[in-house]
Design an enzyme around this catalytic site. Structure first.
Site, mmCIF file in Angstrom:
data_model
loop_
_atom_site.group_PDB
_atom_site.id
_atom_site.type_symbol
_atom_site.label_atom_id
_atom_site.label_comp_id
_atom_site.label_asym_id
_atom_site.label_seq_id
_atom_site.Cartn_x
_atom_site.Cartn_y
_atom_site.Cartn_z
ATOM 1 N N GLU A 135 57.250 59.908 35.321
ATOM 2 C CA GLU A 135 58.400 59.771 34.410
ATOM 3 C C GLU A 135 58.475 60.853 33.337
ATOM 4 O OE1 GLU A 135 58.453 55.694 33.027
ATOM 5 O OE2 GLU A 135 58.120 54.927 35.056
ATOM 6 N N ASP A 144 61.675 47.193 43.706
ATOM 7 C CA ASP A 144 62.083 45.818 43.420
ATOM 8 C C ASP A 144 63.588 45.834 43.223
ATOM 9 O OD1 ASP A 144 62.081 46.933 40.827
ATOM 10 O OD2 ASP A 144 60.385 45.751 40.126
HETATM 11 O O1 G2I Z 1 57.836 49.388 33.680
HETATM 12 C C1 G2I Z 1 57.824 49.190 35.046
HETATM 13 C C2 G2I Z 1 57.091 50.308 35.760
HETATM 14 C C3 G2I Z 1 57.890 51.603 35.620
HETATM 15 N N1 G2I Z 1 57.230 52.705 36.303
HETATM 16 C C4 G2I Z 1 55.841 52.919 35.963
HETATM 17 C C5 G2I Z 1 55.030 51.629 36.065
HETATM 18 O O2 G2I Z 1 53.702 51.860 35.652
HETATM 19 C C6 G2I Z 1 55.665 50.522 35.253
HETATM 20 O O3 G2I Z 1 54.826 49.379 35.408
HETATM 21 C C7 G2I Z 1 54.769 48.499 34.343
HETATM 22 C C8 G2I Z 1 53.863 47.335 34.697
HETATM 23 O O4 G2I Z 1 54.433 46.649 35.789
HETATM 24 C C9 G2I Z 1 53.730 46.391 33.512
HETATM 25 O O5 G2I Z 1 52.728 45.413 33.785
HETATM 26 O O6 G2I Z 1 54.302 49.163 33.206
HETATM 27 C C10 G2I Z 1 54.313 48.327 32.059
HETATM 28 C C11 G2I Z 1 53.949 49.135 30.835
HETATM 29 O O7 G2I Z 1 54.964 49.967 30.485
HETATM 30 C C12 G2I Z 1 53.346 47.154 32.247
HETATM 31 O O8 G2I Z 1 53.432 46.268 31.160
HETATM 32 C C13 G2I Z 1 52.313 46.165 30.367
HETATM 33 C C14 G2I Z 1 52.691 45.401 29.119
HETATM 34 O O9 G2I Z 1 53.726 46.116 28.462
HETATM 35 C C15 G2I Z 1 51.511 45.306 28.228
HETATM 36 O O10 G2I Z 1 51.840 44.521 27.103
HETATM 37 C C16 G2I Z 1 50.312 44.718 28.975
HETATM 38 O O11 G2I Z 1 49.165 44.747 28.182
HETATM 39 O O12 G2I Z 1 51.256 45.505 31.020
HETATM 40 C C17 G2I Z 1 50.074 45.496 30.260
HETATM 41 C C18 G2I Z 1 48.925 44.929 31.107
HETATM 42 O O13 G2I Z 1 49.229 43.640 31.541
#
Ligand code: G2I
Length: 452
Positions: free
Chosen positions: A158, A265
């Protein structure tokens, strides 16, 4: 005395299961019954993003083990997780995902070495040379830790801006200098020459300013020999899909990189099942689209709370979208039906005829003055291949500088390339690819391929 009766019992059991399989086959042609197995029919993978904290849930792991042949850590290999304080690395979560993938015989996608989000706090407050050095050290350390075990790394995630500029996104990473992306790819290649190195982004689902900005970067990297092997299209989709989704994938493939759907998704509101099928068919129609990953397993595992965007419901039941993906994968049949890209700098045949058993190999070259990148396709004939070696002779003045998805013997003259752990097995009629970069002029003759 005890062996003989057991053998008889086993034979009867095998005969019964063969008979049962034979009956099942009638009317179902070559249909496979799981996402991973049906994708594997055309040499592709079907993966899921997974979370280490959920692996103790038996519904979750039951679906994971049954359906998928690739995994991506949803968060565990990100910068904040792997280097929580500078120079101090924590691989516990990432290693947990890796061993889960290995236990399944699955490919493991690494995600993500550098991303402006989920930077550890100490990096967020850094800038300039200190940050650049920390970034490159991070790439080197993490890619070295996982060396030889990762199928493809999202090296940079990104980095392009949304909207019409087609340019880079502002971030502290970007402010270290526009060359930070190529510096990261070079560091990753040096650390793990066998991993495919990907650039990964979202809102790139058709030909638009953002995807074209990325396209131009990849074209420039290929022209200058910056190591890049693949582009990830996250594909976080709403209730529609651009009509040029497939042709957008194809134009990247024509640059000589693999393409992968990396975080699929789809919002449940609209045509969810149709959109999933459209994405699947688009990947199958692009020979260099090597696989699809969905961003979670059940709707309740998704980051898109309330949108129910995945293939399994909260209880782990298959949704209509699941069936549409499975049917689309099975409609592709047991071999890769697609033709290779015909435009761009990639030349030469990429789908060799492979009659009978054994294997064949063919090379696509992307050359520039003084160097080249070769992509070699290894195709199985009528029988599955378990281990392969490709041999060729480099022209005088040419030397290998890096090799990925294979292990080489020799760097000049007569050289050979042996499969690595994750690409030795090729289904009948399927193929895999490896590559190498060299100085001078690339090899012109068709390479020899040997199985075993
Ligand atoms: O945002 C959706 C995806 C977009 N592309 C890159 C991916 O890496 C991203 O994945 C998401 C995860 O699915 C989430 O699980 O990235 C997020 C972070 O920007 C992840 O969220 C984070 C929460 O924001 C945190 O509060 C938490 O501690 O997940 C962390 C671990 O559970």
């Amino acid at each position: 005395m005890t062996i003989r009766p057991r053998f008889v019992v086993l034979s009867a059991a095998v005969a019964a299961s063969v008979l049962a399989a034979g009956i099942t086959m009638i009317g179902t042609a070559d249909a496979a019954s799981t996402l991973g197995a049906s994708a594997a029919q055309s040499g592709r993978y079907f993966g899921a993003a997974i979370a280490a904290g959920k692996l103790s849930n038996s519904t979750y792991t039951g679906i994971l083990n049954r359906e998928f042949n690739s995994v991506t850590p949803e968060n565990e290999m990100k910068w904040d997780a792997t280097e929580p304080s500078q120079g101090s690395f924590n691989y516990s979560g990432g290693d947990r995902i890796l061993s889960q993938g290995q236990s399944m015989g699955a490919k493991v996608r690494g995600h993500a070495l550098l991303w402006y989000q989920q930077e550890p706090g100490w990096a967020q407050s850094m800038s300039g040379t200190a940050l650049r050095n920390a970034m490159m050290n991070h790439v080197t350390q993490v890619a070295t830790h996982y060396k030889g075990k990762i199928y493809a790394w999202d090296v940079v995630n990104e980095a392009f801006a949304d909207g019409g500029s087609g340019g880079r996104r502002d971030s502290n990473l970007q402010r270290t200098g526009n060359d930070w992306i190529e510096a990261a790819f070079k560091a990753a290649r040096a650390a793990d020459p066998n991993a495919k190195l990907c650039y990964n982004d979202y809102n790139t689902d058709g030909v638009n300013a953002k995807s074209t900005g990325i396209y131009n970067m990849v074209k420039d990297f290929k022209a200058r020999g910056v190591p890049i092997d693949c582009v990830g299209f996250q594909s976080h989709l709403g209730t529609s899909i651009p009509g040029d989704y497939q042709s957008n994938l194809q134009r990247f493939a024509a640059l000589g990189v693999d393409v992968q759907i990396t975080e699929l998704d789809v919002a449940q509101g609209g045509n969810q099942a149709n959109i999933y099928a459209t994405v699947t068919r688009a990947c199958l129609a692009v020979s260099r689209c090597t696989g699809i990953t969905v961003w979670g397993i059940r709707d309740s595992d998704s980051w898109r709370t309330g949108e129910n965007p995945l293939l399994f419901d909260n209880s782990g039941n298959k949704k209509a979208a699941y069936t549409s993906v499975l049917n689309a994968l099975n409609a592709a049949g047991p071999t890769n039906p697609t033709t290779s890209p015909t435009t761009g700098p990639t030349t030469g045949p990429t789908t060799p005829p492979a009659g009978g058993g054994g294997c064949t190999a063919s090379t696509s070259l992307n050359s520039w003055n003084g160097g080249y990148v070769a992509t070699v396709r290894v195709a199985a004939g009528a029988s599955a291949v378990n281990g392969w070696t490709v041999s060729l002779t480099l022209p005088s003045g040419s030397a290998l500088t890096s090799v990925w998805s294979a292990t080489n013997t020799g760097t000049t003259g007569a050289v050979s390339f042996r499969n690595v752990s994750y690409n030795g097995q090729i289904a009948a009629g399927g193929y895999t690819e490896f590559g190498f970069q060299g100085t001078g002029t690339g090899p012109a003759a068709t390479p020899a391929c040997q199985v075993g």
